[in-house]
Write a protein that holds these residues in place. Structure first.
Motif, PDB file in Angstrom:
ATOM      1  N   ALA A  62      53.375  36.892  73.320  1.00  0.00           N
ATOM      2  CA  ALA A  62      53.387  38.172  74.038  1.00  0.00           C
ATOM      3  C   ALA A  62      54.759  38.501  74.612  1.00  0.00           C
ATOM      4  CB  ALA A  62      52.359  38.154  75.163  1.00  0.00           C
ATOM      5  N   ALA A  63      55.671  37.508  74.624  1.00  0.00           N
ATOM      6  CA  ALA A  63      56.976  37.694  75.262  1.00  0.00           C
ATOM      7  C   ALA A  63      58.108  37.901  74.269  1.00  0.00           C
ATOM      8  CB  ALA A  63      57.292  36.478  76.135  1.00  0.00           C
ATOM      9  N   THR A  64      57.807  37.914  72.956  1.00  0.00           N
ATOM     10  CA  THR A  64      58.881  37.974  71.956  1.00  0.00           C
ATOM     11  C   THR A  64      59.640  39.300  71.963  1.00  0.00           C
ATOM     12  OG1 THR A  64      57.288  38.715  70.282  1.00  0.00           O
ATOM     13  CG2 THR A  64      57.754  36.348  70.387  1.00  0.00           C
ATOM     14  N   GLY A  65      59.102  40.318  72.621  1.00  0.00           N
ATOM     15  CA  GLY A  65      59.790  41.604  72.664  1.00  0.00           C
ATOM     16  C   GLY A  65      60.986  41.631  73.597  1.00  0.00           C
ATOM     17  N   PHE A  66      61.102  40.623  74.480  1.00  0.00           N
ATOM     18  CA  PHE A  66      62.103  40.685  75.538  1.00  0.00           C
ATOM     19  C   PHE A  66      63.214  39.659  75.350  1.00  0.00           C
ATOM     20  CE2 PHE A  66      58.046  42.135  77.214  1.00  0.00           C
ATOM     21  CZ  PHE A  66      58.394  43.349  77.775  1.00  0.00           C
ATOM     22  N   GLU A  67      64.389  40.015  75.863  1.00  0.00           N
ATOM     23  CA  GLU A  67      65.520  39.095  75.871  1.00  0.00           C
ATOM     24  C   GLU A  67      65.407  38.204  77.104  1.00  0.00           C
ATOM     25  OE1 GLU A  67      70.390  39.318  75.441  1.00  0.00           O
ATOM     26  OE2 GLU A  67      69.261  41.085  76.100  1.00  0.00           O
ATOM     27  N   HIS A  68      65.478  36.888  76.916  1.00  0.00           N
ATOM     28  CA  HIS A  68      65.341  35.916  78.004  1.00  0.00           C
ATOM     29  C   HIS A  68      64.093  36.203  78.856  1.00  0.00           C
ATOM     30  CE1 HIS A  68      69.292  34.727  76.805  1.00  0.00           C
ATOM     31  NE2 HIS A  68      69.867  35.841  77.236  1.00  0.00           N
ATOM     32  N   PRO A  69      62.901  36.190  78.248  1.00  0.00           N
ATOM     33  CA  PRO A  69      61.691  36.545  78.992  1.00  0.00           C
ATOM     34  C   PRO A  69      61.377  35.603  80.146  1.00  0.00           C
ATOM     35  CG  PRO A  69      61.137  35.585  76.861  1.00  0.00           C
ATOM     36  CD  PRO A  69      62.605  35.823  76.849  1.00  0.00           C
ATOM     37  N   GLU A  70      61.833  34.341  80.051  1.00  0.00           N
ATOM     38  CA  GLU A  70      61.561  33.403  81.138  1.00  0.00           C
ATOM     39  C   GLU A  70      62.240  33.823  82.433  1.00  0.00           C
ATOM     40  OE1 GLU A  70      62.770  32.608  78.196  1.00  0.00           O
ATOM     41  OE2 GLU A  70      61.227  31.381  77.215  1.00  0.00           O
ATOM     42  N   PHE A  97      61.955  36.643  83.903  1.00  0.00           N
ATOM     43  CA  PHE A  97      61.154  37.540  84.748  1.00  0.00           C
ATOM     44  C   PHE A  97      59.652  37.490  84.463  1.00  0.00           C
ATOM     45  CE2 PHE A  97      61.838  39.724  80.881  1.00  0.00           C
ATOM     46  CZ  PHE A  97      60.910  40.730  80.752  1.00  0.00           C
ATOM     47  N   LEU A  98      59.253  36.831  83.375  1.00  0.00           N
ATOM     48  CA  LEU A  98      57.835  36.640  83.083  1.00  0.00           C
ATOM     49  C   LEU A  98      57.491  35.161  83.249  1.00  0.00           C
ATOM     50  CD1 LEU A  98      57.636  38.636  79.706  1.00  0.00           C
ATOM     51  CD2 LEU A  98      57.139  39.512  81.996  1.00  0.00           C
ATOM     52  N   ARG A 128      62.042  38.295  91.200  1.00  0.00           N
ATOM     53  CA  ARG A 128      62.644  37.961  89.906  1.00  0.00           C
ATOM     54  C   ARG A 128      62.464  39.129  88.928  1.00  0.00           C
ATOM     55  NH1 ARG A 128      59.944  33.699  87.163  1.00  0.00           N
ATOM     56  NH2 ARG A 128      61.778  33.276  85.921  1.00  0.00           N
ATOM     57  N   LEU A 129      61.274  39.685  88.943  1.00  0.00           N
ATOM     58  CA  LEU A 129      60.974  40.792  88.043  1.00  0.00           C
ATOM     59  C   LEU A 129      61.841  42.008  88.363  1.00  0.00           C
ATOM     60  CD1 LEU A 129      57.355  41.753  87.063  1.00  0.00           C
ATOM     61  CD2 LEU A 129      58.996  43.512  87.627  1.00  0.00           C
ATOM     62  N   GLY A 130      61.963  42.333  89.648  1.00  0.00           N
ATOM     63  CA  GLY A 130      62.768  43.472  90.055  1.00  0.00           C
ATOM     64  C   GLY A 130      64.236  43.286  89.713  1.00  0.00           C
ATOM     65  N   SER A 131      64.734  42.068  89.880  1.00  0.00           N
ATOM     66  CA  SER A 131      66.134  41.780  89.560  1.00  0.00           C
ATOM     67  C   SER A 131      66.404  41.949  88.070  1.00  0.00           C
ATOM     68  CB  SER A 131      66.476  40.353  90.007  1.00  0.00           C
ATOM     69  OG  SER A 131      67.783  40.011  89.612  1.00  0.00           O
ATOM     70  N   TYR A 132      65.504  41.457  87.224  1.00  0.00           N
ATOM     71  CA  TYR A 132      65.675  41.588  85.778  1.00  0.00           C
ATOM     72  C   TYR A 132      65.634  43.061  85.368  1.00  0.00           C
ATOM     73  CZ  TYR A 132      65.072  40.794  80.776  1.00  0.00           C
ATOM     74  OH  TYR A 132      65.233  40.806  79.410  1.00  0.00           O
ATOM     75  N   GLU A 165      66.442  45.688  87.089  1.00  0.00           N
ATOM     76  CA  GLU A 165      67.664  46.377  87.507  1.00  0.00           C
ATOM     77  C   GLU A 165      68.828  46.085  86.559  1.00  0.00           C
ATOM     78  OE1 GLU A 165      68.414  48.600  90.011  1.00  0.00           O
ATOM     79  OE2 GLU A 165      66.234  48.740  90.108  1.00  0.00           O
ATOM     80  N   ARG A 166      68.858  44.882  85.996  1.00  0.00           N
ATOM     81  CA  ARG A 166      69.976  44.491  85.137  1.00  0.00           C
ATOM     82  C   ARG A 166      69.800  44.904  83.680  1.00  0.00           C
ATOM     83  NH1 ARG A 166      69.868  39.244  84.719  1.00  0.00           N
ATOM     84  NH2 ARG A 166      68.169  38.790  86.156  1.00  0.00           N
ATOM     85  N   HIS A 167      68.532  45.067  83.235  1.00  0.00           N
ATOM     86  CA  HIS A 167      68.311  45.246  81.795  1.00  0.00           C
ATOM     87  C   HIS A 167      67.457  46.454  81.396  1.00  0.00           C
ATOM     88  CE1 HIS A 167      70.081  41.343  80.863  1.00  0.00           C
ATOM     89  NE2 HIS A 167      69.383  40.836  81.859  1.00  0.00           N
ATOM     90  N   LEU A 168      66.559  46.925  82.252  1.00  0.00           N
ATOM     91  CA  LEU A 168      65.544  47.878  81.804  1.00  0.00           C
ATOM     92  C   LEU A 168      65.566  49.229  82.520  1.00  0.00           C
ATOM     93  CD1 LEU A 168      62.553  45.365  81.483  1.00  0.00           C
ATOM     94  CD2 LEU A 168      63.966  46.275  79.640  1.00  0.00           C
TER      95      LEU A 168
END
Length: 433
Positions: free
Chosen positions: A350-358, A360-361, A390-394, A396-399
């Motif tokens: 389920a996480a393959t869509g994201f770069e470095h999913p660990e 923030f997920l 962690r989720l909010g930080s990711y 802000e930087r990527h999405l």
């Protein structure tokens, strides 16, 4: 003066009730900022098409700055056509062109697109998905007009996960001849899809795994996750509620989940019920199999195919669970939870869509770990707060939307500064509300 571009979508992008519609609408918004945009939308090609979707899509699309025309063409998918008709066309396409498994409506759709290109002076065409009919039309257009620049948005480059899941399902049922046929079809389509991407101007990859795979194949690929235009970002850190809600949200069938929902019910639900008795578990989605239905009844789980107000449901969800065993592009529901600031526990698939999913997920390598993550988030306020941060930080930087816009602007010119028509976009948002 902006160059005209023809954007071809597999279905009306509105209402925003399916993942592919979110992706199509994002293509619309992003290209409308960059080009004089003319849109061609297939009708009847998806299973859930309704005529009302066409008028809604026309109205909202024309409200976007840059969209100059919206056109529709009725196209039936091969599976809706009689087998004999398909077989005759397959043989004809092979004998005339040397093409295998070419879809029936390829020539007609290519002609419609060429008419629009001539009418609107378009020398750029972008296909909103690497679906089989668009791949076939890609080769048809290259034969008809060598001067047209062709590109794709890739949802799932692995020859449609649906085709590969058919192979696995046939093997599981002991239908080995059927499995062999499906595998041959899968390999042929994957070859055609890869070749089309390699010959295209560029490919926008919504999923990071697709981006890596295409780069290794020599494709000019860009990783640009979709921005969900209808979801207002919210990353306010919220306290863990007294009665937290753990939810699975999405299509529950084997083709979409690969049996992961069943394992979630067998291994995760008992642990959550035992260690967090105050938690509410909800399963929202269609095509649940008898085993899932039985376990929901056994554990007192709320199961619904549809909800009247999806926004209200999102406001209730404390943690989203994505227990999928099919790696299929970027999971829109996971992305939606991230945009809303809701922590996610998921499988690697389920996480393959994201770069470095660990980053923030909470990505579990097995369902024992999946249960541990769920229990921790549902009963530990500090762990819940940390995961939200962690989720909010990711995000802000990527999405963030401005980051996504900048990446789209780089498709045509890395130094291009994209001017945004904020007034018109506000009008569009009011139509979506």
């Amino acid at each position: 003066m902006r160059m005209p571009l023809l954007l071809v979508l597999p279905a009306p992008p509105l209402p925003l009730d399916q993942g592919y519609r979110h992706a199509a609408f994002n293509d619309l918004v992003q290209f409308a900022r960059l080009r004089e945009l003319h849109v061609l939308i297939l009708t009847e090609y998806v299973y859930d098409f309704h005529p009302s979707q066409a008028e809604l899509s026309r109205q909202v699309s024309l409200s976007l700055p840059g969209v100059k025309s919206v056109n529709f063409v009725p196209v039936l998918p091969d599976w809706k056509c009689p087998f004999r008709k398909r077989l005759r066309y397959y043989l004809s396409a092979f004998l005339r062109k040397g093409r295998v498994f070419e879809e029936i409506n390829t020539e007609r759709l290519a002609e419609n697109m060429l008419e629009l290109c001539n009418k609107y002076r378009c020398k750029e065409v972008h296909f909103g998905i690497t679906h089989s009919i668009f791949v076939d039309v890609f080769f048809e257009l290259r034969k008809m007009r060598r001067d047209i620049l062709l590109s794709f948005t890739a949802h799932d480059i692995e020859a449609e996960a649906e085709k590969l899941s058919r192979v696995k399902r046939s093997v599981a049922r002991g239908l080995y001849l059927e499995a062999l046929y499906n595998w041959v079809e899968y390999r042929i389509y994957l070859w055609k899809e890869t070749r089309a991407c390699r010959l295209s101007r560029f490919v926008v990859c919504m999923a990071h795994a697709d981006y890596g795979w295409l780069e290794r194949k020599g494709v000019k690929a860009y990783f640009i996750p979709p921005f969900l235009q209808s979801v207002k970002p919210n990353h306010e850190v919220k306290p863990l509620p007294q009665q937290p809600v753990l939810a699975v949200l999405g299509h529950l069938a084997f083709s979409a989940a690969g049996g992961g929902v069943e394992l979630f019910m067998e291994e995760v639900v008992p642990e959550v019920k035992k260690k967090v008795p105050n938690a509410v578990i909800k399963i929202i989605g269609k095509d649940a199999n008898p085993k899932v239905l039985s376990l929901c009844e056994q554990w007192g789980i709320q199961l619904q195919e549809y909800v009247e107000d999806l926004e209200e449901l999102w406001r209730e969800i404390t943690v989203l669970a994505s227990p999928l065993l099919v790696a299929k592009g970027i999971r829109i529901r996971v992305l939606e939870a991230v945009q809303r600031g809701i922590p996610v526990v998921c499988t690697r698939e389920a996480a393959t869509g994201f770069e470095h999913p660990e980053g923030f997920l909470l990505v579990a390598s097995n369902f024992e770990m999946f249960a541990e993550y769920c229990v921790e988030l549902l009963r530990d306020p500090e762990a819940y707060r940390r995961q939200q941060e962690r989720l909010g930080s990711y995000y802000e930087r990527h999405l963030r939307e401005d980051i996504i816009r900048q990446k789209w602007g780089a498709l045509f010119n890395p130094k291009e500064i994209v001017q945004h028509a904020n007034v018109k976009l506000m009008q569009t948002e009011s139509l979506l509300a």
